[in-house]
Design an enzyme around this catalytic site. Structure first.
Site, mmCIF file in Angstrom:
data_model
loop_
_atom_site.group_PDB
_atom_site.id
_atom_site.type_symbol
_atom_site.label_atom_id
_atom_site.label_comp_id
_atom_site.label_asym_id
_atom_site.label_seq_id
_atom_site.Cartn_x
_atom_site.Cartn_y
_atom_site.Cartn_z
ATOM 1 N N HIS A 72 0.850 -1.185 0.000
ATOM 2 C CA HIS A 72 0.000 0.000 0.000
ATOM 3 C C HIS A 72 0.892 1.243 0.000
ATOM 4 O O HIS A 72 0.765 2.095 -0.856
ATOM 5 C CB HIS A 72 -0.936 0.003 1.211
ATOM 6 C CG HIS A 72 -1.973 1.078 1.167
ATOM 7 N ND1 HIS A 72 -3.064 1.096 2.002
ATOM 8 C CD2 HIS A 72 -2.085 2.198 0.406
ATOM 9 C CE1 HIS A 72 -3.815 2.174 1.744
ATOM 10 N NE2 HIS A 72 -3.229 2.860 0.781
ATOM 11 N N GLU A 130 0.730 7.883 -3.748
ATOM 12 C CA GLU A 130 1.511 7.538 -2.558
ATOM 13 C C GLU A 130 2.728 8.454 -2.412
ATOM 14 O O GLU A 130 3.077 8.866 -1.298
ATOM 15 C CB GLU A 130 1.939 6.068 -2.611
ATOM 16 C CG GLU A 130 0.790 5.091 -2.409
ATOM 17 C CD GLU A 130 0.071 5.287 -1.086
ATOM 18 O OE1 GLU A 130 0.756 5.362 -0.040
ATOM 19 O OE2 GLU A 130 -1.176 5.390 -1.090
ATOM 20 N N HIS A 134 2.316 11.141 0.594
ATOM 21 C CA HIS A 134 3.116 10.721 1.744
ATOM 22 C C HIS A 134 4.615 10.966 1.565
ATOM 23 O O HIS A 134 5.284 11.452 2.482
ATOM 24 C CB HIS A 134 2.864 9.239 2.038
ATOM 25 C CG HIS A 134 1.420 8.918 2.282
ATOM 26 N ND1 HIS A 134 0.752 9.317 3.417
ATOM 27 C CD2 HIS A 134 0.514 8.248 1.515
ATOM 28 C CE1 HIS A 134 -0.508 8.906 3.361
ATOM 29 N NE2 HIS A 134 -0.674 8.254 2.213
#
Length: 254
Positions: A72, A130, A134
């Site tokens: 993930h 992602e 992040h």
């Protein structure tokens, strides 16, 4: 071999070739992120010093190999359960595929195409999300933390690190070693799954469920000594995340 040693050995398989060198952090290599406030954010991850490596067990639709969980992402938690997100929109790179290819990271890309997959959008969009959401919030990946910086070098470092961490966290194998394998009929004790994974990882993990009792996601957590690029990842407990699973769970086949 410990999970850190495995990850370090696997990371060495992916040489970084962009003309950018992370800052030397020799004087800060023993400082553990989340141990206090630091102004040296190129060498000590702050404020996002608790790193959660998150994996999926997707079954509907199924993604990835039948004998492996999938990636993930890697999320910098602010050590208190909160998160910063989308910290530098100017570095929200698109076309991660080409970025990795131009950096000579074709092995990393190939691995991602097998183990870092979306179940509802293109894999490329997933990787872009992602990184932008992040990765741009990881302080040691800031462009100012490099010498001879080349655009995108820090994103390549991010993807190489996420892959190497994932390779050192074989969730499927660790569960199978404890006699816990996917089944469409058998159920398992949540505590047995957590214990098997904690024993292998070296710190408690968090399992999440969907549809009330179907295991589908796991959170591993680390503090880091030094930078994300070349520091030491130390297993620790998650902060701010708790399991929503009941005492008895399903772990279905893909």
């Amino acid at each position: 071999m410990s999970s850190f040693s495995k990850a370090a050995a696997l990371a060495a398989m992916f040489p970084f070739v962009l003309a950018a060198t992370p800052d030397t952090c020799a004087n800060d290599s023993s400082v553990l992120s989340c141990s206090g406030t630091s102004t040296n954010t190129c060498c000590i991850n702050s404020p996002g010093g608790l790193f959660q490596q998150v994996q999926f067990w997707d079954t509907d639709p199924a993604t990835g190999p039948t004998d492996s969980w999938t990636i993930h992402g890697l999320w910098p938690n602010n050590c208190d359960g909160t998160y910063s997100e989308s910290c530098d929109k100017s570095r929200a790179y698109t076309d991660i595929t080409t970025l990795l290819q131009n950096a000579g990271q074709t092995d990393t890309l190939s691995y991602m195409q097998t183990y870092w997959l979306s179940d509802d959008e293109s894999d490329e969009k997933f990787w872009e999300h992602e990184w932008g959401t992040h990765g741009t919030c990881i302080s040691t990946l800031d462009p100012s933390c490099y010498t001879d910086y080349t655009t995108g070098a820090e994103a390549v470092d991010f993807f190489v690190k996420v892959v190497s961490l994932f390779q050192g966290l074989p969730t499927y194998t660790w569960l199978a070693n404890a006699g816990i394998t996917p089944s469409d009929s058998q159920t398992y004790s949540l505590s047995d799954m957590q214990s098997a994974l904690e024993s292998a990882f070296g710190a408690p993990v968090i399992l999440l469920c969907q549809d009330t009792n179907v295991v589908y996601e796991i959170y591993y957590a680390y503090n880091v000594q030094g930078s994300v690029q070349d520091g030491t990842f130390v297993p620790t407990s998650n902060v701010g995340t708790t399991s929503n699973c009941p005492a008895t769970v399903q772990y279905p086949t893909k």
